[in-house]
Design an enzyme around this catalytic site. Structure first.
Site, mmCIF file in Angstrom:
data_model
loop_
_atom_site.group_PDB
_atom_site.id
_atom_site.type_symbol
_atom_site.label_atom_id
_atom_site.label_comp_id
_atom_site.label_asym_id
_atom_site.label_seq_id
_atom_site.Cartn_x
_atom_site.Cartn_y
_atom_site.Cartn_z
ATOM 1 N N ASN A 9 4.783 0.517 1.215
ATOM 2 C CA ASN A 9 4.215 -0.338 1.687
ATOM 3 C C ASN A 9 5.363 -1.574 1.632
ATOM 4 O O ASN A 9 5.612 -1.724 0.217
ATOM 5 C CB ASN A 9 2.879 -0.610 0.364
ATOM 6 C CG ASN A 9 1.751 -1.793 0.677
ATOM 7 O OD1 ASN A 9 2.583 -2.599 1.607
ATOM 8 N ND2 ASN A 9 1.570 -2.160 -1.039
ATOM 9 N N LYS A 11 4.287 -4.637 2.208
ATOM 10 C CA LYS A 11 3.787 -5.740 1.297
ATOM 11 C C LYS A 11 4.691 -7.025 3.285
ATOM 12 O O LYS A 11 4.737 -6.564 3.667
ATOM 13 C CB LYS A 11 4.092 -5.525 0.475
ATOM 14 C CG LYS A 11 3.631 -4.952 -0.270
ATOM 15 C CD LYS A 11 3.727 -5.262 -2.211
ATOM 16 C CE LYS A 11 3.093 -3.473 -3.075
ATOM 17 N NZ LYS A 11 3.484 -4.373 -4.066
ATOM 18 N N HIS A 94 -6.225 -1.746 -1.927
ATOM 19 C CA HIS A 94 -4.370 -2.172 -2.546
ATOM 20 C C HIS A 94 -5.264 -2.826 -3.609
ATOM 21 O O HIS A 94 -5.636 -4.453 -3.615
ATOM 22 C CB HIS A 94 -3.377 -2.649 -1.799
ATOM 23 C CG HIS A 94 -2.185 -2.156 -2.718
ATOM 24 N ND1 HIS A 94 -1.741 -3.993 -3.441
ATOM 25 C CD2 HIS A 94 -1.296 -1.918 -1.937
ATOM 26 C CE1 HIS A 94 -0.373 -3.127 -3.568
ATOM 27 N NE2 HIS A 94 -0.421 -2.042 -3.907
ATOM 28 N N GLU A 96 -3.351 -5.779 -5.089
ATOM 29 C CA GLU A 96 -2.605 -6.849 -4.607
ATOM 30 C C GLU A 96 -4.051 -7.652 -3.510
ATOM 31 O O GLU A 96 -4.577 -8.577 -3.877
ATOM 32 C CB GLU A 96 -1.718 -6.989 -3.801
ATOM 33 C CG GLU A 96 -0.422 -7.187 -4.467
ATOM 34 C CD GLU A 96 0.478 -6.714 -4.295
ATOM 35 O OE1 GLU A 96 0.843 -6.365 -3.120
ATOM 36 O OE2 GLU A 96 1.809 -5.948 -5.219
ATOM 37 N N GLU A 166 -3.355 3.895 -8.217
ATOM 38 C CA GLU A 166 -2.037 2.902 -8.504
ATOM 39 C C GLU A 166 -2.609 2.587 -10.018
ATOM 40 O O GLU A 166 -3.243 1.215 -9.451
ATOM 41 C CB GLU A 166 -1.954 2.068 -7.528
ATOM 42 C CG GLU A 166 -1.668 2.772 -6.578
ATOM 43 C CD GLU A 166 -0.654 2.003 -5.144
ATOM 44 O OE1 GLU A 166 0.320 2.239 -5.539
ATOM 45 O OE2 GLU A 166 -1.340 0.548 -4.367
ATOM 46 N N GLY A 172 5.277 -2.723 -9.220
ATOM 47 C CA GLY A 172 6.190 -3.713 -9.314
ATOM 48 C C GLY A 172 6.866 -4.386 -10.704
ATOM 49 O O GLY A 172 6.445 -5.571 -11.013
ATOM 50 N N SER A 212 5.432 1.537 -9.113
ATOM 51 C CA SER A 212 6.778 2.311 -10.076
ATOM 52 C C SER A 212 7.526 3.008 -9.742
ATOM 53 O O SER A 212 8.542 3.828 -10.378
ATOM 54 C CB SER A 212 7.710 1.149 -11.085
ATOM 55 O OG SER A 212 6.388 -0.189 -11.059
#
Ligand code: PEP
Length: 249
Positions: A9, A11, A94, A96, A166, A172, A212
């Site tokens: 991904n 992003k 996701h 985010e 996730e 991240g 990560s």
């Protein structure tokens, strides 16, 4: 039989020149693998990426889409637009998108339905926040995210679903769930699906881990029996790291 998948991904990273450069390097270094390899560049670079990878084993997928067919949704992208450039897999949910763009379970359920109505494959992301894990609520949170967005699907539709667990605290942050934590949650997810549907759906859905994943920890995470691969953020932006993660599967 579920497939092994490694998906990157990207992003909101890489302009067109950088996208093409990374694809050139990835294509040159791509190892022989039975796993499916996917990359999700930014929307504006998808068309070029699809053309670039026309004769490659790497699949280009989208990071998001809108649930409406078309219309007055400024800044949004529809399933038909993705399909029209040869993209038939889309990431939905996701963390985010949930955190920064207010995507609720209800919105995500609509997106999943819209993608499946167009026969697209959905990579559905979900996972608990740090407070949920600290308070021991992580299983409940994950169960309700799955239930709210996916448990009205029928058995046929599940063939088009890939899950990506996730944990938000691992995305991240450099902090990874331990292989045991990942396995524990993936086994729980399969059990939850088996209870809501049946064993064959639970056994056949690919469940990726994301958070990560790096060359140094990928092999151990991927060795767990219920982990079918990874959704990779930061490490997918560096060809050598992404290739090392593909090799780890
Ligand atoms: C992600 O954004 O899906 C992700 C897993 O990111 P990272 O690998 O950088 O934690």
């Amino acid at each position: 039989m579920r497939s092994k998948i490694v998906a990157g991904n990207w992003k909101m990273n890489k302009n067109i020149a950088e996208t093409e450069a990374l694809l050139v390097e990835l294509s040159a270094k791509l190892p022989d693998t039975t796993a499916e390899v996917m990359v999700a560049p930014a929307f504006v670079n998808l068309n070029a990426a699809v053309r670039h990878l026309e004769s490659s084993a790497i699949e280009v997928i989208a990071q998001n889409m809108h649930f409406a067919e078309s219309g007055a949704y400024t800044g949004e992208i529809s399933a038909d637009m993705l399909l029209s450039i040869g993209i038939d897999t889309v990431i939905i949910g996701h963390s985010e998108r949930r955190a920064y763009f207010g995507e609720t379970d209800e919105i995500l359920a609509k997106k999943v339905t819209a993608a499946l109505a167009k026969n697209m494959r959905v990579m559905f992301c979900f996972g608990e926040e740090l407070e949920d894990r600290k308070s021991g609520n992580h299983f409940d949170v994950v169960e309700s995210q799955l239930k709210n967005a996916l448990f009205s699907l029928d058995a046929q539709q599940w063939r088009k679903i890939v899950l990506a667990y996730e944990p938000v605290w691992a995305i991240g942050t450099g902090e990874t769930a331990s292989p045991e934590q990942a396995q524990e949650m993936h086994a729980f997810i399969r059990k939850t699906i088996a209870e809501a549907y049946d064993n064959s759906i639970a056994k056949n859905v690919s469940i990726l881990y994301g958070g990560s994943v790096k060359p140094a920890n990928a092999a151990e995470i991927f060795s767990k029996p219920d982990v079918d691969g990874g959704l990779i953020g930061g490490a997918a932006l560096v060809a050598d790291d992404f290739v090392a993660i593909i090799k780890a599967i």
